[in-house]
Design a protein around this motif. Structure first.
Motif, mmCIF file in Angstrom:
data_model
loop_
_atom_site.group_PDB
_atom_site.id
_atom_site.type_symbol
_atom_site.label_atom_id
_atom_site.label_comp_id
_atom_site.label_asym_id
_atom_site.label_seq_id
_atom_site.Cartn_x
_atom_site.Cartn_y
_atom_site.Cartn_z
ATOM 1 N N ARG A 4 0.838 -1.193 0.000
ATOM 2 C CA ARG A 4 0.000 0.000 0.000
ATOM 3 C C ARG A 4 0.871 1.241 0.000
ATOM 4 N NH1 ARG A 4 -0.353 3.135 4.540
ATOM 5 N NH2 ARG A 4 0.124 2.233 6.591
ATOM 6 N N PRO A 5 0.346 2.361 -0.505
ATOM 7 C CA PRO A 5 1.097 3.612 -0.458
ATOM 8 C C PRO A 5 0.965 4.254 0.921
ATOM 9 C CG PRO A 5 -1.045 3.998 -1.431
ATOM 10 C CD PRO A 5 -0.942 2.505 -1.188
ATOM 11 N N PRO A 6 1.808 5.230 1.244
ATOM 12 C CA PRO A 6 1.568 6.042 2.442
ATOM 13 C C PRO A 6 0.219 6.749 2.292
ATOM 14 C CG PRO A 6 3.754 6.462 1.526
ATOM 15 C CD PRO A 6 3.014 5.654 0.510
ATOM 16 N N ILE A 7 -0.503 6.885 3.402
ATOM 17 C CA ILE A 7 -1.840 7.489 3.365
ATOM 18 C C ILE A 7 -1.879 8.696 4.296
ATOM 19 C CG2 ILE A 7 -4.300 7.127 3.803
ATOM 20 C CD1 ILE A 7 -3.849 4.145 3.254
ATOM 21 N N ALA A 8 -2.360 9.821 3.767
ATOM 22 C CA ALA A 8 -2.489 11.041 4.551
ATOM 23 C C ALA A 8 -3.931 11.527 4.500
ATOM 24 C CB ALA A 8 -1.549 12.124 4.025
ATOM 25 N N LEU A 9 -4.350 12.194 5.560
ATOM 26 C CA LEU A 9 -5.712 12.710 5.687
ATOM 27 C C LEU A 9 -5.667 14.216 5.920
ATOM 28 C CD1 LEU A 9 -8.830 12.515 6.307
ATOM 29 C CD2 LEU A 9 -8.171 11.920 8.670
ATOM 30 N N SER A 10 -6.528 14.943 5.219
ATOM 31 C CA SER A 10 -6.697 16.376 5.464
ATOM 32 C C SER A 10 -8.100 16.632 5.985
ATOM 33 C CB SER A 10 -6.471 17.180 4.178
ATOM 34 O OG SER A 10 -6.836 18.529 4.380
ATOM 35 N N ILE A 11 -8.186 17.377 7.081
ATOM 36 C CA ILE A 11 -9.458 17.802 7.662
ATOM 37 C C ILE A 11 -9.497 19.318 7.510
ATOM 38 C CG2 ILE A 11 -10.941 17.741 9.702
ATOM 39 C CD1 ILE A 11 -9.088 15.500 10.802
ATOM 40 N N ALA A 12 -10.283 19.823 6.565
ATOM 41 C CA ALA A 12 -10.179 21.249 6.248
ATOM 42 C C ALA A 12 -11.359 21.696 5.406
ATOM 43 C CB ALA A 12 -8.858 21.530 5.514
ATOM 44 N N GLY A 13 -11.377 22.989 5.102
ATOM 45 C CA GLY A 13 -12.396 23.565 4.238
ATOM 46 C C GLY A 13 -11.957 23.556 2.784
ATOM 47 N N THR A 14 -12.857 23.987 1.920
ATOM 48 C CA THR A 14 -12.600 23.950 0.485
ATOM 49 C C THR A 14 -12.063 25.286 -0.027
ATOM 50 O OG1 THR A 14 -14.828 24.702 -0.104
ATOM 51 C CG2 THR A 14 -14.498 22.318 0.166
ATOM 52 N N ASP A 15 -11.577 25.263 -1.256
ATOM 53 C CA ASP A 15 -11.210 26.477 -1.983
ATOM 54 C C ASP A 15 -11.472 26.230 -3.461
ATOM 55 O OD1 ASP A 15 -10.190 28.701 -3.210
ATOM 56 O OD2 ASP A 15 -8.109 28.341 -2.650
ATOM 57 N N PRO A 16 -12.588 26.745 -3.995
ATOM 58 C CA PRO A 16 -12.905 26.492 -5.394
ATOM 59 C C PRO A 16 -11.877 27.034 -6.373
ATOM 60 C CG PRO A 16 -14.387 28.147 -4.475
ATOM 61 C CD PRO A 16 -13.626 27.555 -3.330
ATOM 62 N N SER A 17 -11.046 27.995 -5.937
ATOM 63 C CA SER A 17 -10.013 28.507 -6.835
ATOM 64 C C SER A 17 -8.766 27.631 -6.835
ATOM 65 C CB SER A 17 -9.635 29.948 -6.457
ATOM 66 O OG SER A 17 -8.926 30.003 -5.232
ATOM 67 N N GLY A 18 -8.725 26.636 -5.965
ATOM 68 C CA GLY A 18 -7.680 25.613 -6.031
ATOM 69 C C GLY A 18 -6.373 25.935 -5.355
ATOM 70 N N GLY A 19 -6.274 27.081 -4.675
ATOM 71 C CA GLY A 19 -4.992 27.461 -4.115
ATOM 72 C C GLY A 19 -4.775 27.065 -2.681
ATOM 73 N N ALA A 20 -5.860 26.842 -1.937
ATOM 74 C CA ALA A 20 -5.739 26.607 -0.495
ATOM 75 C C ALA A 20 -6.666 25.473 -0.081
ATOM 76 C CB ALA A 20 -6.074 27.888 0.282
ATOM 77 N N GLY A 21 -6.729 25.232 1.236
ATOM 78 C CA GLY A 21 -7.675 24.260 1.772
ATOM 79 C C GLY A 21 -7.490 22.849 1.232
ATOM 80 N N ILE A 22 -8.609 22.130 1.224
ATOM 81 C CA ILE A 22 -8.610 20.732 0.770
ATOM 82 C C ILE A 22 -8.021 20.590 -0.634
ATOM 83 C CG2 ILE A 22 -10.189 18.921 -0.056
ATOM 84 C CD1 ILE A 22 -10.003 18.715 2.886
ATOM 85 N N GLY A 33 3.751 12.215 -3.156
ATOM 86 C CA GLY A 33 3.769 10.763 -3.258
ATOM 87 C C GLY A 33 2.936 9.998 -2.264
ATOM 88 N N VAL A 34 1.832 10.588 -1.760
ATOM 89 C CA VAL A 34 0.970 9.857 -0.837
ATOM 90 C C VAL A 34 -0.453 9.795 -1.380
ATOM 91 C CG1 VAL A 34 2.357 10.594 1.132
ATOM 92 C CG2 VAL A 34 0.287 11.851 0.563
ATOM 93 N N LEU A 35 -1.203 8.814 -0.879
ATOM 94 C CA LEU A 35 -2.629 8.718 -1.172
ATOM 95 C C LEU A 35 -3.350 9.701 -0.262
ATOM 96 C CD1 LEU A 35 -5.178 7.404 -2.391
ATOM 97 C CD2 LEU A 35 -5.015 5.659 -0.608
ATOM 98 N N GLY A 36 -4.029 10.686 -0.846
ATOM 99 C CA GLY A 36 -4.696 11.709 -0.066
ATOM 100 C C GLY A 36 -6.153 11.387 0.197
ATOM 101 N N THR A 37 -6.580 11.549 1.444
ATOM 102 C CA THR A 37 -7.977 11.385 1.830
ATOM 103 C C THR A 37 -8.412 12.667 2.545
ATOM 104 O OG1 THR A 37 -7.439 10.424 3.994
ATOM 105 C CG2 THR A 37 -7.634 8.900 2.121
ATOM 106 N N THR A 38 -9.740 12.876 2.652
ATOM 107 C CA THR A 38 -10.208 14.150 3.196
ATOM 108 C C THR A 38 -11.460 13.999 4.044
ATOM 109 O OG1 THR A 38 -11.661 14.656 1.316
ATOM 110 C CG2 THR A 38 -9.371 15.390 1.144
ATOM 111 N N ASP A 76 -1.496 7.189 8.001
ATOM 112 C CA ASP A 76 -0.157 7.375 8.562
ATOM 113 C C ASP A 76 0.018 8.752 9.188
ATOM 114 O OD1 ASP A 76 1.171 4.833 7.652
ATOM 115 O OD2 ASP A 76 0.591 5.629 5.699
ATOM 116 N N ALA A 77 -0.613 9.766 8.596
ATOM 117 C CA ALA A 77 -0.453 11.132 9.098
ATOM 118 C C ALA A 77 -1.660 11.960 8.688
ATOM 119 C CB ALA A 77 0.828 11.763 8.552
ATOM 120 N N THR A 78 -1.990 12.926 9.534
ATOM 121 C CA THR A 78 -3.171 13.779 9.331
ATOM 122 C C THR A 78 -2.794 15.233 9.536
ATOM 123 O OG1 THR A 78 -4.706 12.072 10.103
ATOM 124 C CG2 THR A 78 -5.478 14.347 10.217
ATOM 125 N N LYS A 79 -3.429 16.107 8.772
ATOM 126 C CA LYS A 79 -3.342 17.536 9.063
ATOM 127 C C LYS A 79 -4.746 18.088 9.172
ATOM 128 C CE LYS A 79 -3.679 20.827 6.405
ATOM 129 N NZ LYS A 79 -3.504 22.043 5.554
#
Length: 288
Positions: A4-22, A33-38, A76-79
């Motif tokens: 399996r790849p390394p797995i990371a989780l983000s708990i955050a808000g959105t940004d439709p312009s794509g620069g910040a957040g989730i 290089g990680v599998l991102g989950t949210t 493996d890790a969360t922000k």
């Protein structure tokens, strides 16, 4: 044989312009290089000019999103980024206290660059008193650090004051603090990493002359989270010591510097006056 790849989780808000957040977090996770989950905490209408509206997500649904990931995948890790309310802070504190989040990085998102408040006033105390003690790393900028220490605390103006405030924050319970110096006005950017074990490391790098700084805090915390996830998997360790954390932070800062430099001359807004565009999250990804 499965892997399996390394797995990371983000708990955050959105940004439709794509620069910040989730949106920034997922791009950064992919780039590193990680599998991102949210788990999405808020729907945020924002762009390169600022935040226009925030639509909060019910706590129960945030909890359901976390269950969907954590009951199924070994994270493996969360922000966490934008939590918004006291109840959401307490929800995440409970998950961290149950050791469900792996290595846990807190980006204490409080106020957007545009001045829009992203954390309710009564939630600040919950972050100070409950979230910091369950975190492995917090990554405040200079104004956030002052606010976390106390409502009347002045913003650090020099490296000595930065170090003193970082130590005060470590005393509040996190295992480590990365105090970011990007809000200083002039000169090279100095970031200081202080751990609960007493180690102090200063990372200094040239300031990139660019208006495109939207989402830099999100991107850096996501990059550190990804780097920790990768290093934990590569070295088959569960505990993140000072050496591994130092390496993860160094790698992440170098990535952010490249992303800032690559996007320094971008103009993505139809109205560039006063706009702050994104960094180039894809700087290390081959383009066609």
């Amino acid at each position: 044989m499965t892997t399996r790849p390394p797995i990371a989780l983000s708990i955050a808000g959105t940004d439709p312009s794509g620069g910040a957040g989730i949106h920034a977090d997922l791009k950064t996770f992919t780039a590193r290089g990680v599998l991102g989950t949210t788990a999405i905490t808020a729907l945020v209408a924002q762009n390169t000019h600022g935040v226009s509206r925030v639509y909060g997500i019910d706590d129960d649904f945030v909890s359901d999103q976390l269950d969907s990931v954590l009951d199924d995948m070994p994270v493996d890790a969360t922000k966490s980024g934008m939590l918004g309310s006291r109840s959401l802070v307490e929800l995440v504190v409970a998950r961290a206290a149950q050791s469900q989040l792996g290595f846990y990085t807190v980006d204490p998102v409080m106020v957007a660059t545009s001045g829009h408040r992203l954390l309710e006033v009564d939630a600040v105390a919950a972050v100070r008193d409950h979230l910091l003690p369950v975190s492995d790393l917090i990554t405040p900028n200079l104004p956030e650090a002052a606010l976390l220490i106390g409502d009347d605390e002045p913003v650090a103006q020099n490296p000595q004051e930065m170090l003193a405030q970082a130590r005060q924050l470590v005393d509040r319970g996190p295992r480590a603090v990365l105090l970011k110096g990007g809000h200083a006005i002039e000169g090279d950017v100095a970031d200081v990493l202080v751990t609960a074990e007493g180690t102090v490391t200063e990372f200094t790098h040239p300031r990139v002359a660019t208006p495109n700084t939207h989402g830099t805090g999100c991107t850096l915390s996501a990059a550190i989270t990804a780097e920790v996830a990768v290093l934990k998997r590569e070295r088959a360790v569960d505990e993140v010591g000072s050496d591994l954390l130092h390496e993860a932070v160094d790698n992440a800062l170098n990535y952010l510097a490249r992303a800032l430099e690559s996007a320094a001359n971008w103009q993505v807004s139809l109205d560039p006056k006063g706009a702050h565009g994104p960094v180039d999250h894809q700087v290390d990804i081959v383009r066609r």
